[in-house]
Design a protein around this motif. Sequence first.
Motif, PDB file in Angstrom:
ATOM      1  N   ALA A   9       0.838  -1.207   0.000  1.00 16.51           N
ATOM      2  CA  ALA A   9       0.000   0.000   0.000  1.00 16.51           C
ATOM      3  C   ALA A   9       0.873   1.256   0.000  1.00 16.51           C
ATOM      4  N   MET A  10       1.932   1.221   0.798  1.00 14.06           N
ATOM      5  CA  MET A  10       2.823   2.388   0.863  1.00 14.06           C
ATOM      6  C   MET A  10       3.491   2.621  -0.504  1.00 14.06           C
ATOM      7  N   CYS A  20      11.245   3.551  -0.548  1.00 15.94           N
ATOM      8  CA  CYS A  20      10.509   2.511   0.170  1.00 15.94           C
ATOM      9  C   CYS A  20      11.442   1.476   0.800  1.00 15.94           C
ATOM     10  N   LEU A  21      12.538   1.161   0.108  1.00 15.38           N
ATOM     11  CA  LEU A  21      13.489   0.216   0.704  1.00 15.38           C
ATOM     12  C   LEU A  21      14.135   0.825   1.949  1.00 15.38           C
ATOM     13  N   ILE A  22      14.419   2.132   1.882  1.00 12.33           N
ATOM     14  CA  ILE A  22      14.992   2.801   3.058  1.00 12.33           C
ATOM     15  C   ILE A  22      13.982   2.786   4.208  1.00 12.33           C
ATOM     16  N   LEU A  23      12.732   3.111   3.889  1.00  9.87           N
ATOM     17  CA  LEU A  23      11.708   3.144   4.944  1.00  9.87           C
ATOM     18  C   LEU A  23      11.445   1.748   5.515  1.00  9.87           C
ATOM     19  N   ALA A  24      11.507   0.726   4.639  1.00  9.21           N
ATOM     20  CA  ALA A  24      11.231  -0.635   5.111  1.00  9.21           C
ATOM     21  C   ALA A  24      12.389  -1.176   5.953  1.00  9.21           C
ATOM     22  N   GLY A  39      13.456  -0.043  11.800  1.00  7.52           N
ATOM     23  CA  GLY A  39      13.976  -0.376  13.135  1.00  7.52           C
ATOM     24  C   GLY A  39      14.937   0.688  13.635  1.00  7.52           C
ATOM     25  N   LEU A  40      15.735   1.210  12.704  1.00 13.97           N
ATOM     26  CA  LEU A  40      16.727   2.239  13.070  1.00 13.97           C
ATOM     27  C   LEU A  40      16.025   3.547  13.457  1.00 13.97           C
ATOM     28  N   PHE A  41      14.967   3.891  12.692  1.00 11.54           N
ATOM     29  CA  PHE A  41      14.228   5.117  13.028  1.00 11.54           C
ATOM     30  C   PHE A  41      13.657   5.009  14.444  1.00 11.54           C
ATOM     31  N   ASN A  42      13.156   3.838  14.773  1.00 11.77           N
ATOM     32  CA  ASN A  42      12.592   3.642  16.113  1.00 11.77           C
ATOM     33  C   ASN A  42      13.632   3.911  17.190  1.00 11.77           C
ATOM     34  N   ARG A  43      14.852   3.382  16.964  1.00  9.29           N
ATOM     35  CA  ARG A  43      15.933   3.586  17.943  1.00  9.29           C
ATOM     36  C   ARG A  43      16.286   5.076  18.038  1.00  9.29           C
ATOM     37  N   PRO A  86       6.930   4.744   9.599  1.00 14.29           N
ATOM     38  CA  PRO A  86       6.584   3.351   9.303  1.00 14.29           C
ATOM     39  C   PRO A  86       7.211   2.378  10.306  1.00 14.29           C
ATOM     40  N   HIS A  87       6.520   1.286  10.554  1.00 11.47           N
ATOM     41  CA  HIS A  87       7.025   0.274  11.502  1.00 11.47           C
ATOM     42  C   HIS A  87       7.006  -1.096  10.857  1.00 11.47           C
TER      43      HIS A  87
END
Lengths: 258, 219
Positions: A154-155, A172-176, A180-184, A208-209
């Motif tokens: 969908a994204m 999209c590959l970066i976001l996917a 996990g890194l963004f969360n940290r 995105p998660h």
Amino acid sequence: MIGHWQVCRAFLVTGALETIRRKDLYVVLILTALIIAGGYAFRAFGVRGLEIFLKDVAFTAVSVMSTILAVMISSRQLPEEIQRRTIYPLMARPITRGQLLLGKWATAFSVSAFCFLLLALVSYGMLTLFGIPLYPIFGQYLLLKIVGLGWLCAMVIGLSVYVTPSANVTLCLILAFGSGLFNRMFLMWHAQEGISSGWLNLLYGLFPHYDFFDLSKKVTYEWDLLPWWVLGALTAYALLSGSLWLVAGWLRFRKQVL
Amino acid sequence: MTERETQGAREASNGDEIGHHHHDETGAIPEPERDPRGVWGELERQVKPYFDVRGHTHRDSRETLPLFRFMTWADPTFVPGYVVGAQVILSADETRLDEALAFLREGLRYSPNSITLNTEYARHLIVKRVAYAEAESYLKRAIQTGNSSKPADWEREGFQDAYRWMVLQWRKRGNRQQELYWAREGLKRFPDDGICLRALRANQQPVGQEDRQPHEPHD
């Protein structure tokens, strides 16, 4: 007006044929099998705890390959129709642009889920061949990953009407893979700058998660089944967030000059 | 968390002492009371192999030994593999000195002129076996190699250590002349070396006149 289901079914058939014709899946399947077999070669060196290592290699390969396939399949759905001008005969039929977008998402999602299941099945078969058992959480892993692939498709479909295909794939590959890194980073930001937990949760929800849909480490280390509310919550998140991506895509696509 | 998970998670593999407990640590995923994310944090703790790291123990570092065996088979000239592998053999069981030395000798067979390997072998002989005379020959080979060709950057530490161990082993043997000789030699190459400087100062010898060094004295 043709019903949603008929539109999706028609796109699904052509999408599946297109994927088979392109042979991406075969390449990915062979690569995955080679990676797992390569991991098995470590046994010759007397490495202990090989079962864990092999499972880790197998499920990492499956996760990476299925994500790349899903992004590649989704990102070409609309742009290729426009580029080849096959979108004109499509739009000449009694279907709305919203149905076209939904049909493309359904195609990308179904084909990606099929590819993922095939990859997972090959990995399961190889691990069984090596005498490595898998536990019931493997079922939840399959289920959650399919939900995650639906969200990812969908994204990608939503973004494909805003950016060029190559930029879409990269983004999209970066976001996917980077989720996990963004969360940290959010947690580190909170620890360093002391931003309020309200803002943190809001921003966290917007990002995105995709990594939340990956239970491969739990499968590798043979954990017990997850509580079902977790799957429910993540499915609700995928439905809400995925719908927003598709609506965002539709808002642009419905007025786009083709 | 099941018993199996608890056991697996708490015995995080590491080179620390077996049974060593860590009471005040936190992992990449914070514990509920330290996590500001509410339901997001709870979801992450559920889908990732999360465990409360406070009070965990470590597994035996010797489990990594097959990997050192593998890497040195794959590349017999991989010096760090032999150096660290020998240390891992000894880390959990000091009585396996012969095994560790045999592993280093294997490395020396493939890389006889490795400064790091010669120094490391000598270090074990000095510290664990008190075999000073035997260690001296390895240290001399390391120093000769270092002086005859420009050592690679990663071998410089081993080169400096060779001088240090040479000084220390002569001090242990009670030969002041040799100790001072090797301290001056070391300072020629490494003018700031603490061990060589201390050797000269402890014996009230002038520092900075290493160029006037006489030939190596006889034992």
